[in-house]
Design an enzyme around this catalytic site. Sequence first.
Site, PDB file in Angstrom:
ATOM      1  N   HIS A 205      84.618   5.400  23.153  1.00 17.24           N
ATOM      2  CA  HIS A 205      83.494   5.889  23.903  1.00 17.24           C
ATOM      3  C   HIS A 205      83.703   6.137  25.394  1.00 17.24           C
ATOM      4  O   HIS A 205      84.775   5.389  25.948  1.00 17.24           O
ATOM      5  CB  HIS A 205      82.264   4.547  23.840  1.00 17.24           C
ATOM      6  CG  HIS A 205      81.214   4.714  24.358  1.00 17.24           C
ATOM      7  ND1 HIS A 205      80.690   4.772  25.544  1.00 17.24           N
ATOM      8  CD2 HIS A 205      80.047   5.129  23.523  1.00 17.24           C
ATOM      9  CE1 HIS A 205      79.217   5.121  25.534  1.00 17.24           C
ATOM     10  NE2 HIS A 205      78.887   5.010  24.336  1.00 17.24           N
TER      11      HIS A 205
ATOM     12  N   ASP B  17      78.080   4.053  15.912  1.00 20.71           N
ATOM     13  CA  ASP B  17      78.020   4.930  14.705  1.00 20.71           C
ATOM     14  C   ASP B  17      78.948   4.403  13.573  1.00 20.71           C
ATOM     15  O   ASP B  17      78.899   4.827  12.572  1.00 20.71           O
ATOM     16  CB  ASP B  17      78.112   6.316  15.250  1.00 20.71           C
ATOM     17  CG  ASP B  17      77.232   6.745  16.071  1.00 20.71           C
ATOM     18  OD1 ASP B  17      76.055   6.135  15.827  1.00 20.71           O
ATOM     19  OD2 ASP B  17      77.437   7.758  16.699  1.00 20.71           O
TER      20      ASP B  17
END
Length: 429
Positions: A306, A364
């Site tokens: 991320h 996710d």
Amino acid sequence: MSENKATINLAGKSVEMPILDGTIGPSVVDIGKLLSQTGVFTFDPGFLSTASCESKITYIDGDEGILLHRGYPIEQLAENGDFLETCYLLLHGELPTAAEKADFDYRITRHTMIHEQMAIFYRGFRRDAHPMAVVCGVVGALSAFYHDSTDINDPYQRMVASMRLIAKMPTIAAMAYKYNVGQPFVYPKNDLDYASNFLNMCFAVPCEEYKVNPILARALDRIFILHADHEQNASTSTVRLAGSTGANPFACIAAGVAALWGPAHGGANEICLRMLEEIGTVDRIPEFIARAKDKNDPFRLMGFGHRVYKNYDPRAKIMQKTCHEVLSELGIKDDPLLDVAMELERIALSDEYFIERKLYPNVDFYSGITLKAMGFPLTMFTVLFAVARTVGWISQWQEMIEDPNQKIGRPRQLYTGPGSRDFIPISKR
Ligand code: CMC
């Protein structure tokens, strides 16, 4: 504002720039006057060190794995409240009282139908179109149907547009799914809560009774909370940039849907599940880990890494728990995808490559397994993300419009193309 200033020395010139402090998090150097005072721009592709706006909505501490909405930790919102409560909080800045919550729920519930002519609009799409393509088009078309909430200078119209978007997105998304599978559209039902209504619009058919499973509805509601906002990510920044031109809110949110679709952003949940399916069995994991590390292979471990989190994504922890709850409710004891996911996570978290780069599972990673178990096809995963993120987009858009310092977003560039040269007639080239 702090009294501190940053001194910048450029070609023998020394200029002072104010340093601004937030409530928490890193301070920023206000370089707004850098060009006029020194004649140079800053260069920061991908905004690695650049705050694009001031905001009071969401705070992320990526090193500590903290996510706060209006100051409240995501874990507490997901555990104790429902999605519409988080929506109210993001939009209005405070948690609602019981009366405010009841009023908000009532209003959202009564805005869920879409103009009947929009159903005809769907029929212009191919049935096998990706639902994100359909949703992108239909959301953009909202401004053709709801003219009375497109005046961005009227606070009342802005709020009506916000409520309409939050309320109608599940209907638009469910209709995209129904159109794709060739089933009749199911109208919203006002006696159902937000998540239950969405499940009903997706999975009910006119020929038999459909009872919404409350455990699945609660899990979906939690998934919506986890995806509601995430400060200045790519799609939110897209919404703000589009909005900075004065474009209407429906057009701005359509731009956000388009930006969300990419595999590096919201599209990762679909691609992550495809990757888990491709890996298939635990014994093939080392092969994929090796590919992820290979600089000559474009393959990346989807659901890992991320831009902001350099620690475990706090949303991923809640998502993992929700995933187990859904699988247990559905009686799925041995899901090979879950086995692959858990082993992949274990190996990646102990591998030097991932440790060094601080690559942890993101939201996710487990959401795809959960949504698949609930019965959603892979192509709907990013659509569900868009349904949830609509409130974040519209809250950030509202904040931007109300910001007295708001200007059209207009980045500059470092030009490296040819210098000025004379046109050569085609016969001489
Ligand atoms: N697998 C393997 N290596 C990776 C991965 C990954 N998923 N992510 C980053 N790296 C490596 C990358 O190759 C680079 O290595 P090196 O320093 O040797 O060149 C290093 O880690 C830093 O990567 P980066 O590309 O500079 O980092 P970024 O901040 O620009 O990218 C990201 C962030 C999310 C785009 C990236 O981690 C990625 O592509 N992840 C997979 C896609 C994904 O799961 N996206 C969902 C994000 S969460 C949901 C949302 O908010 O949208």
